[in-house]
Design an enzyme around this catalytic site. Structure first.
Site, mmCIF file in Angstrom:
data_model
loop_
_atom_site.group_PDB
_atom_site.id
_atom_site.type_symbol
_atom_site.label_atom_id
_atom_site.label_comp_id
_atom_site.label_asym_id
_atom_site.label_seq_id
_atom_site.Cartn_x
_atom_site.Cartn_y
_atom_site.Cartn_z
ATOM 1 N N ARG A 200 10.300 -34.700 14.932
ATOM 2 C CA ARG A 200 10.481 -35.487 16.166
ATOM 3 C C ARG A 200 10.180 -36.944 15.860
ATOM 4 O O ARG A 200 9.093 -37.262 15.376
ATOM 5 C CB ARG A 200 9.525 -35.006 17.260
ATOM 6 C CG ARG A 200 9.712 -33.574 17.708
ATOM 7 C CD ARG A 200 8.540 -33.141 18.587
ATOM 8 N NE ARG A 200 7.289 -33.180 17.841
ATOM 9 C CZ ARG A 200 6.080 -33.216 18.408
ATOM 10 N NH1 ARG A 200 5.960 -33.248 19.710
ATOM 11 N NH2 ARG A 200 4.998 -33.232 17.652
ATOM 12 N N LYS A 250 19.541 -25.069 12.960
ATOM 13 C CA LYS A 250 19.266 -26.456 13.381
ATOM 14 C C LYS A 250 20.060 -26.811 14.629
ATOM 15 O O LYS A 250 19.520 -27.371 15.598
ATOM 16 C CB LYS A 250 19.601 -27.421 12.234
ATOM 17 C CG LYS A 250 19.507 -28.900 12.597
ATOM 18 C CD LYS A 250 18.111 -29.268 13.106
ATOM 19 C CE LYS A 250 18.054 -30.706 13.598
ATOM 20 N NZ LYS A 250 17.848 -31.680 12.557
ATOM 21 N N PHE A 295 9.819 -29.948 27.120
ATOM 22 C CA PHE A 295 11.151 -30.469 27.412
ATOM 23 C C PHE A 295 11.614 -30.217 28.843
ATOM 24 O O PHE A 295 12.808 -30.287 29.114
ATOM 25 C CB PHE A 295 12.178 -29.932 26.401
ATOM 26 C CG PHE A 295 12.010 -30.526 25.031
ATOM 27 C CD1 PHE A 295 12.727 -31.640 24.650
ATOM 28 C CD2 PHE A 295 11.099 -29.994 24.139
ATOM 29 C CE1 PHE A 295 12.552 -32.213 23.400
ATOM 30 C CE2 PHE A 295 10.917 -30.551 22.888
ATOM 31 C CZ PHE A 295 11.645 -31.666 22.519
ATOM 32 N N GLY A 303 18.204 -38.986 24.406
ATOM 33 C CA GLY A 303 18.979 -39.844 23.524
ATOM 34 C C GLY A 303 18.575 -39.569 22.092
ATOM 35 O O GLY A 303 18.163 -38.471 21.754
ATOM 36 N N CYS A 306 19.666 -37.242 17.220
ATOM 37 C CA CYS A 306 19.865 -35.801 17.021
ATOM 38 C C CYS A 306 20.566 -35.101 18.174
ATOM 39 O O CYS A 306 21.690 -34.612 18.022
ATOM 40 C CB CYS A 306 18.517 -35.136 16.755
ATOM 41 S SG CYS A 306 17.756 -35.643 15.213
ATOM 42 N N LYS A 366 12.894 -43.193 22.927
ATOM 43 C CA LYS A 366 11.656 -42.521 23.282
ATOM 44 C C LYS A 366 10.516 -43.401 22.798
ATOM 45 O O LYS A 366 10.727 -44.313 21.993
ATOM 46 C CB LYS A 366 11.581 -41.127 22.649
ATOM 47 C CG LYS A 366 11.522 -41.135 21.146
ATOM 48 C CD LYS A 366 11.474 -39.731 20.559
ATOM 49 C CE LYS A 366 10.171 -39.035 20.805
ATOM 50 N NZ LYS A 366 10.031 -37.766 20.059
#
Length: 465
Positions: A200, A250, A295, A303, A306, A366
């Site tokens: 992250r 993934k 989440f 955004g 990823c 973020k």
């Protein structure tokens, strides 16, 4: 030690921040212990690409005692790495680079770097094309260079794809290029594997040392043994799969997390009209152990490099296979619509935005990163400019990156300047410092649920609350 989903509570409920701080302190001790225990298992590792994934992976392995060489075509990045300066902002990265100075180096010379290493990670970008599919030009270029370097190398060299690529890419695209350029056969003369990353941004250094799981897609026993040895110090589940399965894990992971965010925003939009606190709703929902609260932070969407790219790529791949991924398409539709709700709320209080000075707090996608890729600030600023508004913006780390796209915007020296000089303020990124500002007397449109703004603003409107 607690790993995984619990550590994401910081992104979901503020009351868990103290818990996360304690866990992070314990982790510092753990990193040092792992480092001591693994000093004698030294591998020579080449890292192709020094973006977020490559640099964190390389410096992380350097901390564990391995010899690292970064390979990048960008001479500026190479120079910065050799000076122990991170080319990107990532919390804790600069300190780790300085600590491990001398254990890594950077170069533009593919051949020299690859010939002197036994293991290569491909960590180059796979950006989106206009149709949503991934652009493999960087991965293909890296594969050619690897193949050339392996041509006269008699040692068994392991190539690991860490870049995010759609299922089938490693074996159908990467493998043939390396084989053609090297004249060698995969799984016999050289190793090939897929090892997806789950870092992250903003927490990548921590996540490297504390993975929820390690996924290794592999076909031959020699490569499997090398990677099992490399990851031996990590105390987490390790899943060995086929290469194509690892690639899909993934995409499925990111698509599901993106789905949770868009689902939370859909519920949030409904709750707002019913005057229900969506955060309390998801606090209750998240207590179900089958669901987990991570989440579910309703707001203006996701955004970054990823989630948007990976969901689009999975949609495109599905369509190529003759499937119509309705849920994934809805996830993206909600996400594209959500940030513009800030403009709708703003215009209810300032119907004509022409000539009005609108403050934008937060430009990174973020907090704790300077990355503006797919930031929700981008569609918001575009919409404001189309309405004729004047914009004054601030972000603790991302101003220079954002300025490349919007040079016409005025950038403030501080968050306080934005509040002082604007007619209304939009809170776009949840930087911690924005929670301590004085919002009294202002019109505030909040996309991240800042409690202080909720209490102090003259007019306060939250996107989903």
């Amino acid at each position: 030690m607690w790993n995984g989903p619990l550590l994401n509570y910081r992104d979901t409920f503020p009351q868990f921040r103290t818990f996360v701080a304690i866990v992070n302190a314990i982790n510092n001790i753990r990193i040092n212990l792992i480092s001591v225990l693994t000093r004698h298992h030294t591998m020579k590792i080449a890292i192709l690409g020094s973006g977020y994934v490559g640099i964190v992976t390389g410096i992380g392995f350097a901390e564990l005692g391995h010899e690292i060489v970064f390979i990048d075509v960008d001479e500026r990045k190479v120079e910065m790495l050799n000076s122990s300066k991170p080319p990107i902002y990532e919390r804790g990265l600069e300190e780790l680079m300085k600590k491990n100075r001398g254990k890594y180096r950077a170069t533009t010379d593919y051949r020299e770097a690859l010939e002197s290493s036994e293991l290569t990670f491909i960590c180059v970008g796979t950006p989106s094309k206009g149709d949503g599919s991934i652009d493999l030009k960087y991965a293909e270029s890296a594969s050619k260079e690897i193949g050339k370097a392996l041509k006269n190398n008699d040692n068994f060299h392991v190539v690991v794809v860490k870049s995010t690529v759609v299922p089938g890419t490693t074996e159908d695209k990467i493998k043939p290029i390396i084989e053609k350029e090297s004249g060698k056969k995969a799984f016999e003369d050289f190793g090939l594997a897929m090892n997806p990353e789950f870092l992250r941004e903003g927490n990548a250094v921590y996540d490297f040392f504390n993975p929820d799981r390690i996924v290794i897609g592999v076909k031959d026993e020699r490569t499997k043994s090398v990677l099992e040895e490399l990851y031996k110090p990590f105390d987490c589940p390790k899943l060995i799969t086929e290469i194509k399965t690892a690639e899909m894990i993934k995409y499925a992971s990111n698509a599901f997390l993106a789905t949770k965010i868009s689902f939370a925003n859909e519920i949030g939009n409904i709750c707002k009209k019913l005057r229900i606190d969506v955060y309390k709703v998801f606090e209750g929902v998240g207590l179900d152990h089958r669901i987990n609260p991570s989440f579910f932070r309703a707001g203006i969407g996701f955004g970054g490099s990823c989630f948007p790219k990976d969901v689009r790529a999975l949609i495109r791949k599905s369509e190529e296979l003759g499937e119509n991924p309705k849920i994934l398409k809805a996830v993206m539709e909600v996400n594209e619509r959500q940030p513009l709700k800030m403009i709708e709320l703003l215009k209810k209080h300032i119907p004509n935005l022409r000539g009005k000075k609108i403050g934008v707090l937060g430009l990174a996608f973020k907090p704790d990163t300077d990355d503006v890729r797919e930031s929700r600030a981008i569609p918001i600023v575009k919409a404001l400019l189309e309405e004729g508004a004047e914009i004054i913006a601030y972000d603790p780390k991302a101003i220079e990156n954002f300025r490349k796209f919007f040079p016409q915007v005025e950038y403030a020296n501080s968050a306080e300047d934005v509040i002082t000089k604007s007619d209304a303020v939009l809170i776009v990124t949840e930087w911690k410092e924005f929670e301590e500002l004085d919002y009294s007397g202002k019109i505030v449109i909040d996309g991240r649920r800042v409690e202080k703004a909720m209490k102090e603003a003259k007019i306060y409107k939250g996107v989903c609350w």
